[in-house]
Design a protein around this motif. Structure first.
Motif, PDB file in Angstrom:
ATOM      1  N   ASP A 120      55.040  29.645  41.307  1.00 51.18           N
ATOM      2  CA  ASP A 120      54.292  28.911  42.628  1.00 51.18           C
ATOM      3  C   ASP A 120      54.311  29.745  43.893  1.00 51.18           C
ATOM      4  O   ASP A 120      53.492  29.471  44.364  1.00 51.18           O
ATOM      5  CB  ASP A 120      55.268  27.641  42.913  1.00 51.18           C
ATOM      6  CG  ASP A 120      57.085  27.904  43.085  1.00 51.18           C
ATOM      7  OD1 ASP A 120      57.353  29.184  42.657  1.00 51.18           O
ATOM      8  OD2 ASP A 120      57.708  27.402  43.650  1.00 51.18           O
ATOM      9  N   GLU A 124      50.580  30.274  45.167  1.00 47.21           N
ATOM     10  CA  GLU A 124      50.295  30.305  46.991  1.00 47.21           C
ATOM     11  C   GLU A 124      49.737  31.514  47.620  1.00 47.21           C
ATOM     12  O   GLU A 124      48.769  31.395  48.613  1.00 47.21           O
ATOM     13  CB  GLU A 124      51.932  30.115  47.555  1.00 47.21           C
ATOM     14  CG  GLU A 124      51.908  30.046  48.906  1.00 47.21           C
ATOM     15  CD  GLU A 124      51.573  28.445  49.403  1.00 47.21           C
ATOM     16  OE1 GLU A 124      51.700  27.511  48.496  1.00 47.21           O
ATOM     17  OE2 GLU A 124      50.806  28.310  50.325  1.00 47.21           O
ATOM     18  N   THR A 127      45.969  31.360  47.084  1.00 46.32           N
ATOM     19  CA  THR A 127      45.157  30.429  47.916  1.00 46.32           C
ATOM     20  C   THR A 127      44.562  31.345  49.276  1.00 46.32           C
ATOM     21  O   THR A 127      43.698  30.944  49.683  1.00 46.32           O
ATOM     22  CB  THR A 127      46.022  29.272  48.413  1.00 46.32           C
ATOM     23  OG1 THR A 127      46.777  28.612  47.292  1.00 46.32           O
ATOM     24  CG2 THR A 127      45.456  28.025  48.926  1.00 46.32           C
TER      25      THR A 127
END
Ligand code: AP5
Length: 216
Positions: A120, A124, A127
């Motif tokens: 995760d 992130e 992005t």
């Protein structure tokens, strides 16, 4: 001295970022299979046309197409002092091919650095990633910003977001990493070449850990 370093790790683990630093600071040529393939797509070459759909869908490009692109680049890098490989090999077949190819040239891999961290956190980072379409250097809006917003420090041209960085495609790339690439950890551990580096370290700390590993 001819250095042969391999960087391994899931999407967003910072392979490209560290390889670029090693290129700038230790003059080690950075070879990224992803960047080489994207350049072929951009040129519209036969290899690029074959690779495009796989890249867009977050799937592995077939081994023969990857070899076609990576082999000339490896030859060039070896003539120029070695390489930091990023993105190749991606599965056991590619790893065996690479070992065989390097053995034929009498230059086995020296060290494999595996970047690890929670998916995760790494997802992130993806992005916020922006990439130079010319040299492939990667930045991040917050954590690794360019000197001028949105512009590559080296090429002076606008940065772009990679098409395979959408949430659905990134999810697929992690799935494929777990299934195809993660088993290489064991492959290189058996060769006694593996060193683990936490991908979550701040950039400077991680770069120091890499340099320390390479100078052991
Ligand atoms: P590829 O281009 O190899 O992508 P990837 O392996 O998914 O890796 P990424 O480029 O997403 O991440 P990275 O680890 O380099 O992280 P980065 O440094 O950018 O492959 C793309 C596609 O090509 C594949 O899906 C496949 O289709 C095809 N392909 C390629 N090779 C292939 C092969 N051998 N066989 C078959 N198909 C192949 O860092 C991520 C972000 O985090 C950046 O924004 C960066 O600025 C930031 N960041 C980095 N370090 C830090 C830090 N310490 N702290 C905070 N932020 C940081």
């Amino acid at each position: 001295m001819n250095r042969r370093i391999l960087l391994l790790g899931p999407p967003g683990s910072g392979k490209g970022t560290i390889a670029a630093r090693l290129e700038t600071e230790l003059a080690l040529p950075h070879l990224s299979s992803g960047h080489l393939l994207r350049q072929e797509v951009e040129k519209g070459s036969p290899a690029g046309c074959r690779a495009k759909t796989f890249i867009d869908n977050g799937e592995l490009v077939p081994d023969t197409s990857v070899l076609e692109v990576i082999e000339p680049a490896l030859k060039g890098a070896i003539a120029n002092g070695g390489f930091v490989l990023d993105g190749f090999p991606r599965n056991r077949t590619q790893a065996i091919d690479l070992d065989r190819w390097l053995a034929e040239h009498g230059i086995p891999l020296e060290r494999v650095l595996l970047f690890t961290g929670p998916e995760d956190v790494l997802a992130e980072r993806i992005t916020g990633r922006r990439t130079c379409p010319e040299c492939g250097r990667v930045y991040h809006g917050q954590t690794v910003p360019p000197k001028r917003a949105g512009i590559c420090d080296l090429c002076g041209i606008p940065l772009v977001q990679r098409e395979d960085d959408s949430e659905a495609v990134v999810h697929k790339r992690y799935e494929i990493y777990r299934r195809e690439t993660h088993p290489l950890e064991q492959y290189y551990r058996q060769q006694d070449k593996l060193a683990m580096i936490p991908a979550t370290l701040p950039l400077e700390g991680r770069f120091s850990a890499v340099v320390e590993e390479l100078t052991r």
